[in-house]
Design a protein around this motif. Sequence first.
Motif, PDB file in Angstrom:
ATOM      1  N   ARG A   1       1.303  -7.874   9.023  1.00 21.83           N
ATOM      2  CA  ARG A   1       1.983  -6.639   8.645  1.00 21.83           C
ATOM      3  C   ARG A   1       3.327  -6.931   7.985  1.00 21.83           C
TER       4      ARG A   1
ATOM      5  N   GLU B   1      -3.625  -1.968  -0.897  1.00 15.89           N
ATOM      6  CA  GLU B   1      -2.840  -2.555  -1.982  1.00 15.89           C
ATOM      7  C   GLU B   1      -3.589  -2.481  -3.317  1.00 15.89           C
TER       8      GLU B   1
ATOM      9  N   ALA C   1       0.853  -1.197   0.000  1.00 16.81           N
ATOM     10  CA  ALA C   1       0.000   0.000   0.000  1.00 16.81           C
ATOM     11  C   ALA C   1       0.888   1.246   0.000  1.00 16.81           C
TER      12      ALA C   1
ATOM     13  N   THR D   1      -1.622   1.650   5.210  1.00 15.38           N
ATOM     14  CA  THR D   1      -2.125   0.559   6.055  1.00 15.38           C
ATOM     15  C   THR D   1      -2.326   1.039   7.496  1.00 15.38           C
TER      16      THR D   1
END
Length: 423
Positions: free
Chosen positions: A151, A74, A42, A47
């Motif tokens: 993550r 994304e 992203a 994010t």
Amino acid sequence: MPIVVQKYGGSSVADAAGIKRVAQRIVATKKAGNDVVVVVSAMGDTTDELRDLAEEVTPLPPPRELDMLLTAGERISMALVAMAIAQLGYKARSFTGSQAGVITDSAHGKAKIIDITPGRIEAAIGDGAIAIVAGFQGVSQDTKDVTTLGRGASDTTAVALAAALGAKVCEIYSDVDGVFTADPRLVKTARKLDRISTEEMLEMAACGAKILHLRCVEYARRYHMPIHVRSSFSQKEGTWIVPENNEGEAVEQAIIAGVAHDRSEAKITVVGVPDKVGEAARIFEALAAAEINIDMVVQNISAAATGRTDISFTLPRTDGQTAMTALARIQSEVGYDKLLYDDQIGKVSLIGAGMRSHPGITAKFFAALASAGVNIEMISTSEIRISVVVDEGQVPAAVQATHTAFDLDANEVEAVVYGGTGR
Ligand code: ASP
Ligand code: MG
């Protein structure tokens, strides 16, 4: 044509200019005679911003909906990168993780890839197009819901796809020139490594080096996929993550690969655990049932007078409250006295395959910490790693002192941090 998989991190596609720059690189790789599959993260801190937004709406977002939200990040960058490539006159098609055939289990927020069926990607490149894939997401085999892999897991998407497609290399582009002997944000004189073995990289990633996602290195090791970590902001050769050196090369290998640090863990101490068979099992079963990954564990010798012992362990800070609740529930069953929680800790790790055959590494490490006035709270080791837990505020001093003690400092500053907010 050989296939090259390239992954671009959030700071590489942070804005329109970044997206155009990345598109140029992708097209150059295609022009050089490769089929190119791109995995994107992203844009910038998207994010984190989406997470913050969710938390403004509710303190406990339902995991399914949080995944649906985060995967949108994304989708934005993949579409924009595909547009930028089209603008340069090349065919590009973007795909969500689900469309790209990334099949996962249904653990929202930390889904594991169980299969990759990249039929649509193969069709796209067969058609002469560049395929752009949204990182860090897939679709659950059972529920058919959209999942995220955790993550930083776009790296893992990239390596997994590279393996499934039989790519010749997986290039991971970020905002630094490669893997450094320490985080260049902390140690200005960190040195870039030209190469590092997968086993050392695994330890570095597991110990908090954020340059690569841990599971991506595991994947690379399992499937013998070479990884080239480099910057999208420069043309410099980066760091190659290569399979373990054979004996002939071991002579050349540096004793120490680097110093990693991690400020994302917390420490829990279970005080006054009765020193009986099965108590530790009960404690860690409760944590396992809550799906918490434990890192270091230390148990003290039981005090002769009381027959009780203390057990300390570290875990991700984000799991701290869940763990405390799970343990509180078994207090009467286990019969411990109390729980202590400390999230002001940091872990500093020294990593190097050469420590297998060189005595005195531990002594030198601890002496460096002592001379920097750093107190050690916990210690753990593997064959090629020594880790200590220290006070969070002392992490920078501990990393710098260790880096210097092992002669890792570069003569001149070579680490450039090109982008990113460090978030
Ligand atoms: N965008 C996701 C994150 O920030 C995935 C990634 O960057 O790899 O965690
Ligand atoms: Mg990111």
